[in-house]
Design a protein around this motif. Structure first.
Motif, PDB file in Angstrom:
ATOM      1  N   SER A 108      20.560  35.041  -4.460  1.00 10.61           N
ATOM      2  CA  SER A 108      19.202  35.678  -4.190  1.00 10.61           C
ATOM      3  C   SER A 108      18.110  35.753  -4.750  1.00 10.61           C
ATOM      4  O   SER A 108      17.122  36.335  -4.837  1.00 10.61           O
ATOM      5  CB  SER A 108      19.789  37.391  -4.182  1.00 10.61           C
ATOM      6  N   PHE A 109      18.184  34.677  -5.824  1.00  8.24           N
ATOM      7  CA  PHE A 109      17.091  34.320  -6.609  1.00  8.24           C
ATOM      8  C   PHE A 109      16.046  33.380  -5.962  1.00  8.24           C
ATOM      9  O   PHE A 109      16.559  32.225  -5.612  1.00  8.24           O
ATOM     10  CB  PHE A 109      17.744  33.917  -8.046  1.00  8.24           C
ATOM     11  N   LEU A 110      14.773  33.662  -5.796  1.00  7.35           N
ATOM     12  CA  LEU A 110      14.009  32.736  -5.130  1.00  7.35           C
ATOM     13  C   LEU A 110      13.585  31.602  -6.054  1.00  7.35           C
ATOM     14  O   LEU A 110      13.363  30.552  -5.352  1.00  7.35           O
ATOM     15  CB  LEU A 110      12.523  33.663  -4.857  1.00  7.35           C
ATOM     16  N   MET A 111      13.714  31.422  -7.400  1.00  3.22           N
ATOM     17  CA  MET A 111      13.531  30.476  -8.037  1.00  3.22           C
ATOM     18  C   MET A 111      14.732  29.504  -8.115  1.00  3.22           C
ATOM     19  O   MET A 111      14.459  28.310  -8.202  1.00  3.22           O
ATOM     20  CB  MET A 111      13.174  30.847  -9.631  1.00  3.22           C
ATOM     21  N   LYS A 112      15.793  29.765  -7.757  1.00  6.68           N
ATOM     22  CA  LYS A 112      17.101  29.031  -8.060  1.00  6.68           C
ATOM     23  C   LYS A 112      17.801  29.418  -6.688  1.00  6.68           C
ATOM     24  O   LYS A 112      19.011  30.060  -6.771  1.00  6.68           O
ATOM     25  CB  LYS A 112      17.819  29.163  -9.200  1.00  6.68           C
ATOM     26  N   PRO A 113      17.498  29.192  -5.517  1.00  6.76           N
ATOM     27  CA  PRO A 113      18.379  29.896  -4.354  1.00  6.76           C
ATOM     28  C   PRO A 113      19.687  29.252  -3.971  1.00  6.76           C
ATOM     29  O   PRO A 113      20.561  29.791  -3.477  1.00  6.76           O
ATOM     30  CB  PRO A 113      17.364  29.259  -2.980  1.00  6.76           C
ATOM     31  N   ILE A 114      19.867  27.912  -4.723  1.00  8.53           N
ATOM     32  CA  ILE A 114      21.338  27.680  -4.458  1.00  8.53           C
ATOM     33  C   ILE A 114      21.946  27.343  -6.298  1.00  8.53           C
ATOM     34  O   ILE A 114      22.767  26.306  -6.567  1.00  8.53           O
ATOM     35  CB  ILE A 114      21.363  26.039  -4.018  1.00  8.53           C
ATOM     36  N   GLY A 115      21.436  28.243  -6.881  1.00  7.55           N
ATOM     37  CA  GLY A 115      22.240  28.309  -8.305  1.00  7.55           C
ATOM     38  C   GLY A 115      21.492  27.090  -9.069  1.00  7.55           C
ATOM     39  O   GLY A 115      20.457  26.704  -9.034  1.00  7.55           O
ATOM     40  N   GLU A 116      22.425  26.721 -10.156  1.00  7.41           N
ATOM     41  CA  GLU A 116      22.236  25.568 -10.984  1.00  7.41           C
ATOM     42  C   GLU A 116      21.991  24.292  -9.947  1.00  7.41           C
ATOM     43  O   GLU A 116      21.330  23.393 -10.773  1.00  7.41           O
ATOM     44  CB  GLU A 116      23.191  25.487 -12.085  1.00  7.41           C
ATOM     45  N   ARG A 117      22.467  24.206  -8.895  1.00  8.13           N
ATOM     46  CA  ARG A 117      22.315  23.026  -8.055  1.00  8.13           C
ATOM     47  C   ARG A 117      20.852  22.875  -7.519  1.00  8.13           C
ATOM     48  O   ARG A 117      20.363  21.892  -6.969  1.00  8.13           O
ATOM     49  CB  ARG A 117      23.488  22.852  -7.125  1.00  8.13           C
ATOM     50  N   SER A 118      20.121  23.899  -7.677  1.00 10.02           N
ATOM     51  CA  SER A 118      18.725  23.972  -7.238  1.00 10.02           C
ATOM     52  C   SER A 118      17.869  22.839  -7.487  1.00 10.02           C
ATOM     53  O   SER A 118      17.252  22.447  -6.670  1.00 10.02           O
ATOM     54  CB  SER A 118      18.110  25.080  -7.665  1.00 10.02           C
ATOM     55  N   ALA A 119      17.910  22.404  -8.801  1.00  9.40           N
ATOM     56  CA  ALA A 119      17.191  21.288  -9.194  1.00  9.40           C
ATOM     57  C   ALA A 119      17.493  19.899  -8.539  1.00  9.40           C
ATOM     58  O   ALA A 119      16.470  19.369  -8.170  1.00  9.40           O
ATOM     59  CB  ALA A 119      17.571  21.013 -10.759  1.00  9.40           C
ATOM     60  N   PHE A 120      18.816  19.737  -8.328  1.00  7.24           N
ATOM     61  CA  PHE A 120      19.088  18.628  -7.724  1.00  7.24           C
ATOM     62  C   PHE A 120      18.726  18.772  -6.165  1.00  7.24           C
ATOM     63  O   PHE A 120      17.863  17.476  -5.944  1.00  7.24           O
ATOM     64  CB  PHE A 120      20.700  18.361  -7.476  1.00  7.24           C
ATOM     65  N   PHE A 121      18.708  19.721  -5.620  1.00  7.71           N
ATOM     66  CA  PHE A 121      18.172  19.980  -4.189  1.00  7.71           C
ATOM     67  C   PHE A 121      16.652  19.670  -3.991  1.00  7.71           C
ATOM     68  O   PHE A 121      16.028  19.211  -3.114  1.00  7.71           O
ATOM     69  CB  PHE A 121      18.696  21.182  -3.455  1.00  7.71           C
ATOM     70  N   TRP A 154      10.286  26.674  -3.822  1.00  8.39           N
ATOM     71  CA  TRP A 154      10.792  26.958  -2.729  1.00  8.39           C
ATOM     72  C   TRP A 154      10.414  27.988  -1.584  1.00  8.39           C
ATOM     73  O   TRP A 154       9.867  29.029  -1.836  1.00  8.39           O
ATOM     74  CB  TRP A 154      12.292  27.607  -3.023  1.00  8.39           C
ATOM     75  N   GLU A 155      10.633  27.515  -0.356  1.00  6.54           N
ATOM     76  CA  GLU A 155      10.054  28.601   0.730  1.00  6.54           C
ATOM     77  C   GLU A 155      11.198  28.405   1.740  1.00  6.54           C
ATOM     78  O   GLU A 155      12.051  27.556   1.846  1.00  6.54           O
ATOM     79  CB  GLU A 155       8.866  27.795   1.383  1.00  6.54           C
ATOM     80  N   THR A 156      11.348  29.358   2.765  1.00  2.00           N
ATOM     81  CA  THR A 156      12.170  29.240   3.842  1.00  2.00           C
ATOM     82  C   THR A 156      11.331  29.524   5.206  1.00  2.00           C
ATOM     83  O   THR A 156      10.557  30.162   5.315  1.00  2.00           O
ATOM     84  CB  THR A 156      13.365  30.532   3.713  1.00  2.00           C
ATOM     85  N   HIS A 157      11.874  28.678   6.036  1.00  2.00           N
ATOM     86  CA  HIS A 157      11.088  28.568   7.338  1.00  2.00           C
ATOM     87  C   HIS A 157      12.342  28.579   8.552  1.00  2.00           C
ATOM     88  O   HIS A 157      13.316  27.824   8.344  1.00  2.00           O
ATOM     89  CB  HIS A 157      10.442  27.456   7.563  1.00  2.00           C
ATOM     90  N   VAL A 158      12.125  29.265   9.587  1.00  2.00           N
ATOM     91  CA  VAL A 158      13.030  29.214  10.581  1.00  2.00           C
ATOM     92  C   VAL A 158      12.613  27.849  11.415  1.00  2.00           C
ATOM     93  O   VAL A 158      11.464  27.631  11.857  1.00  2.00           O
ATOM     94  CB  VAL A 158      12.898  30.519  11.415  1.00  2.00           C
ATOM     95  N   VAL A 159      13.600  26.927  11.693  1.00  2.49           N
ATOM     96  CA  VAL A 159      13.556  25.618  12.295  1.00  2.49           C
ATOM     97  C   VAL A 159      14.625  25.578  13.245  1.00  2.49           C
ATOM     98  O   VAL A 159      15.680  26.287  13.399  1.00  2.49           O
ATOM     99  CB  VAL A 159      13.400  24.512  11.304  1.00  2.49           C
ATOM    100  N   PRO A 160      14.541  24.634  14.116  1.00  2.00           N
ATOM    101  CA  PRO A 160      15.500  24.444  15.157  1.00  2.00           C
ATOM    102  C   PRO A 160      16.819  23.728  14.252  1.00  2.00           C
ATOM    103  O   PRO A 160      16.803  23.155  13.027  1.00  2.00           O
ATOM    104  CB  PRO A 160      15.085  23.341  16.023  1.00  2.00           C
ATOM    105  N   LEU A 161      18.088  23.859  14.966  1.00  2.00           N
ATOM    106  CA  LEU A 161      19.166  23.076  14.470  1.00  2.00           C
ATOM    107  C   LEU A 161      18.899  21.826  14.352  1.00  2.00           C
ATOM    108  O   LEU A 161      18.101  21.057  15.157  1.00  2.00           O
ATOM    109  CB  LEU A 161      20.285  23.344  15.561  1.00  2.00           C
TER     110      LEU A 161
END
Length: 454
Positions: free
Chosen positions: A95-108, A147-154
């Motif tokens: 739920s963290f905006l700075m690290k939405p995928i935890g410690e792997r956020s840097a790689f992504f 990081w930003e979230t956007h609704v996009v097509p599949l």
């Protein structure tokens, strides 16, 4: 050959797209992005420019993210396909905006930051982000250093980046993958962690692979291991589904003392050496009987050494935008003191080939040997494994006679070698190619949809 174009927008309530003057297609009836499609007026650019201009109304209907400035154009069945949208599927969201995928956020974040330079549209998502009713997904994008979230097509294709076998085995993942493939025709690439024994069994009859394979078997009996030790001098016993060198045991026989020796790393991360006059007692002491059925036995290789320490090699291969295998990175790994593996967490050290070999000719010969083996084995794995493979990490050994041996092949290779300053450019290349393959796969789906999914 397709190419990417600059993308511009203009304000109007009409659904209009202006195509680059160099893009020669007629009778276009629809425009699509991922799983969404819209009817639109499609014309050559009125100002004679070689860019794509899309109306705000059409961009909104297609859920085209507002920050996209470069895009590819494909044409199929009188439809212009924008994109490609590359969905990177993973787990472990927070739920963290700075690290939405935890410690792997840097790689992504590094992976997604390549969007503008490659012209593809990558985003990260998980099972809880899919809106099945409307065919949409809440994607995580890394834009302008945040990081930003956007609704996009599949998406057009999905790049599988699940972090471990546990998440891969969950029924929810299997159901999502099957539904997206069957209902939407979306291919996944790099699905599935390789089983070490399965890899060897599938390759043992492949002419392009057999020369690189050490003798490898599932555990059957104590006498089997003793036979292999007598033949090769030492053997490795390791988990069929292990990673990071965990659970790897090296067994040798000291002819002077007539003792059996086992080197391994204990649960506390300490390198251990245990001796016994009885091989059976030694094996029972270090590997519980209930675990042996999950292990494989592999021929020991007398590796080349650096300052008295064993050396092996990590070689990354990737498929590019043309569907061709490329060697994208090569590094040497030197074992830590007393360690049975060369992994960094166990004291290993990464070196470039130039650091390892002071003789330029020897360095070049080794480079060519490793490249030849990696390309040959990449093609062999593709022939013998299911699914679309876009990247592989190989662990190779070279023996004292100069022969290359395959130790392991990883479908989701770790990236620890890129901590070395001389390998930064290779790290960037592997990221670029992992997304470029999505471009190739998108084209294949359009050109041969039935062949792709049967």
């Amino acid at each position: 050959m397709i190419k990417s174009y600059k993308l511009e927008r203009f304000e109007t309530n009409e659904k209009i797209i202006y195509l680059p003057v160099s893009f020669n297609q007629e009778n276009i009836q629809a425009i699509s992005l991922g799983s969404l499609q819209a009817q639109a007026v499609c014309r050559k650019h009125p100002n004679g420019r070689n860019v794509v201009s899309i109306s705000s109304s059409l961009a909104e209907e297609l859920a085209l993210p507002p920050f996209i400035t470069d895009i590819y154009l494909f044409c199929h069945d009188n439809t212009i396909i924008l994109g490609p949208l590359i969905g990177i599927f993973t787990s472990g969201f927070t739920s963290f905006l700075m690290k939405p995928i935890g410690e792997r956020s840097a790689f992504f974040s590094k992976l997604l930051s390549l969007q503008s330079s490659l012209g593809v549209i990558p985003f990260v998502f998980g099972e809880n982000h899919i809106d099945w009713e409307n065919g949409l997904v809440r994607g995580h994008f890394f834009i302008r250093n945040h990081w930003e979230t956007h609704v996009v097509p599949l998406p057009n294709v999905i790049y599988d980046r699940l972090p471990n076998r546990r998440s891969e085995k969950k029924q929810g993942y299997q159901d999502i993958k099957a539904r997206l493939q069957k209902e939407y025709g979306i291919p996944w690439y790099n699905p599935g962690f390789f089983n070490k024994l399965d890899v060897f069994e599938r390759l043992e009859n492949d002419e392009g692979a057999i020369r690189y394979l050490p003798e490898t078997h599932a555990f059957q009996s104590f006498s089997q291991i003793e036979r292999m030790m007598s033949k090769y001098g030492h053997v490795f016993i390791k988990p069929k589904n292990g990673s990071l060198g965990l659970g790897v045991h090296q067994f040798t026989f000291d002819r002077d003392t007539e003792d059996y020796l086992c080197r391994f790393q204990d649960k506390g991360g300490k390198n251990r050496l245990i001796k016994s006059s009885s091989f059976e007692k030694l094996l029972q002491r270090v590997i519980p009987a209930k675990v042996l059925n999950r292990m494989l036995i592999q021929q020991g290789i007398h590796l080349i050494k650096s300052e008295g320490r064993a050396v092996d090699f990590r070689v990354h291969t990737n498929k590019d935008e043309n569907g061709e295998w490329q060697v994208s990175a090569i590094a040497a790994k030197v074992a830590g003191e007393g360690s049975v593996t060369t992994h960094l967490h166990n004291g290993g050290k990464v070196k470039s080939l130039q650091e390892l070999f002071t003789d330029p000719e020897q360095c070049e010969r080794t480079n060519e040997k490793l490249r030849k083996a990696a390309i040959s084995l990449s093609s062999a794995l593709e022939r013998n494994m299911e699914g679309f493979i876009g990247e592989i990490g190989f662990d190779f050994g070279i023996d004292t006679l100069g022969r290359v041996w395959l130790f392991e092949a990883n479908s989701k290779p770790g990236r620890s070698i890129f901590s070395h300053p001389d390998l930064k450019s290779f790290e960037l290349l592997t990221r670029k190619l992992s997304l470029s393959f999505g471009l190739y796969l998108t084209q294949q789906v359009m050109q041969r949809p039935q062949e792709t999914f049967t």
